[in-house]
Design an enzyme around this catalytic site. Structure first.
Site, short mmCIF file in Angstrom:
data_model
loop_
_atom_site.label_atom_id
_atom_site.label_comp_id
_atom_site.label_asym_id
_atom_site.label_seq_id
_atom_site.Cartn_x
_atom_site.Cartn_y
_atom_site.Cartn_z
N ARG A 78 -24.84 0.67 -17.54
CA ARG A 78 -24.10 -0.57 -17.74
C ARG A 78 -23.75 -0.67 -19.22
NH1 ARG A 78 -28.64 -2.02 -14.52
NH2 ARG A 78 -28.08 -2.70 -12.40
N LYS A 103 -30.99 -4.44 -16.36
CA LYS A 103 -30.79 -5.71 -15.68
C LYS A 103 -32.10 -6.21 -15.12
CE LYS A 103 -27.64 -7.84 -12.35
NZ LYS A 103 -26.52 -7.61 -11.40
N HIS A 163 -30.94 0.08 -9.64
CA HIS A 163 -30.80 -0.95 -8.62
C HIS A 163 -32.17 -1.38 -8.11
CE1 HIS A 163 -26.44 0.44 -7.58
NE2 HIS A 163 -26.47 -0.41 -8.58
N ARG A 176 -19.51 3.97 -14.45
CA ARG A 176 -20.78 3.85 -13.72
C ARG A 176 -20.54 4.10 -12.23
NH1 ARG A 176 -25.91 1.30 -13.71
NH2 ARG A 176 -26.28 -0.12 -11.99
N HIS A 196 -17.50 -0.33 -16.41
CA HIS A 196 -18.24 -0.25 -15.15
C HIS A 196 -17.64 0.79 -14.21
CE1 HIS A 196 -21.70 -2.41 -13.68
NE2 HIS A 196 -21.23 -2.36 -12.45
N TYR A 248 -22.20 2.85 -1.97
CA TYR A 248 -21.51 4.06 -2.44
C TYR A 248 -21.33 5.08 -1.33
CZ TYR A 248 -22.02 2.26 -7.14
OH TYR A 248 -21.94 1.48 -8.26
#
Length: 344
Positions: free
Chosen positions: A193, A218, A314, A291, A288, A323
């Site tokens: 990120r 995150k 994640h 990514r 992004h 994905y």
């Protein structure tokens, strides 16, 4: 790839004369008691481990609600009821973005479902805290139904060839160009990120092992991500030849802007968007997208979904599973190879 002994065109950026500190405008909502409760809530969040970025995002959402309540003469959290919150939710649904003197492109457009969710979700956490701290007798947001967010897939993921074209636009013959090339290579190689790359320090990189420590992920989660030989080569060249030329003060930030200061997230986004335009890659988004491209290309190459989850940081595998629906090229190849009518 960078060549050994390549001379760089060094150009020291001219120093910018510091401007006088701007006068801070008074808070238009300071008189409302809800603002004090909001600040106490944010202090609790920081003490209990929430990141400053999370607090910053929630401040915008809760202040929007306080402004709405202030216009209606509401200043005590005990006055807020569930019907009032539902009325605010309907107001967000019918809200239209205003025009500006510059003329914004989305003037008159409604808030997206995702944006409505981002404005409402922090209220549930805030009122839950108010109830737990006994500032209110009952939580009016406990049974508030939030908008169902559409499960959209990442669109316009660049192909491998498009990513290569974007990376190749950065000219390593200049200090700034070498920095940009290393920045782009690192973003794509590690699927970072923009905030994670902006928060990376020099000591977070281990070129011997080929890894990068992400200490500001995150949700405050840390992880270690691989870089690959190519990104390591560009990072090594940048750290040896370009960063010392850019450095203007005492900072450990991995990437620096043109004035020797830490490169922030907006700087990184602007760089990616600039090189996308140079490469003629017309996609929606910027940093992004690299990514998304990293995850999609790894999946097409046969990477395990759990490995991609760890790479991207994640918290849930459900987020990573989207994905599997993005890799259209991979599906088309498998279809052509396996379906009996594909070639008729």
């Amino acid at each position: 790839m960078p060549r050994a002994g390549q001379r760089l065109k060094t150009r020291r950026p001219t120093a910018i004369k510091p401007s006088a500190p701007a006068h801070k405008a008074p808070d238009a909502l300071a008189h409302n008691r809800l603002t004090r409760y909001m600040e106490e809530h944010f202090e609790w969040m920081l003490v209990t481990g929430y990141s400053a970025d999370t607090v910053r995002a929630r401040r915008q959402a809760i202040r929007k609600f306080i402004a709405w309540a202030d216009e209606r003469g509401l200043s005590d959290p005990r006055e807020i009821t569930k019907p009032m919150l539902e009325r605010y939710q309907r107001w967000l649904f019918h809200y239209r973005k205003p025009d500006t003197p510059a003329g914004r492109k989305d003037a008159g457009a409604p808030l997206t479902i995702s944006m409505q969710y981002q404005y409402l979700a922090p209220l549930k956490t805030w009122f839950r805290w108010l109830s737990r701290e006994h500032h209110i007798l009952a939580n009016p947001a406990a049974d508030l139904d939030l908008p169902r967010q559409p499960k959209r897939l990442p669109r316009s993921v660049p192909t491998v060839q498009e990513v290569e074209a974007i990376l190749a636009e950065a000219d390593p013959g200049t200090v700034q160009g070498l920095r940009d090339r290393a920045l782009l290579e690192t973003l794509y190689a590690a699927g970072l990120r923009r905030m994670e790359l902006a928060g990376a320090a020099v000591y977070d990189v281990d070129l011997t092992r080929g890894v990068l420590w992400v200490r500001h992920g995150k949700g405050g989660r840390e992880r270690v991500v691989p870089l690959g030989e190519r990104a390591c080569a560009w990072l090594d060249k940048y750290l040896t030849e370009a960063r010392p030329e850019l450095l203007a003060g005492d900072t450990t930030a991995l990437f620096l802007n043109d004035y020797g200061e830490p490169a922030h997230a907006d700087f990184i986004s602007a760089k990616v968007k600039r090189y996308m335009a140079f490469a003629g890659v017309e996609k929606v988004g910027s940093a992004h997208l690299l990514r998304h491209a990293c995850a999609t290309h790894m999946l097409e190459g046969g990477a395990d979904l759990r490995a991609i989850q760890e790479l991207l940081g994640h918290a849930s595998l459900t987020t990573t599973q989207r994905y599997t629906q993005v890799s259209v090229e991979h599906v088309l190849k498998q279809y052509d190879a396996a379906h009996p009518l594909a070639r008729r």
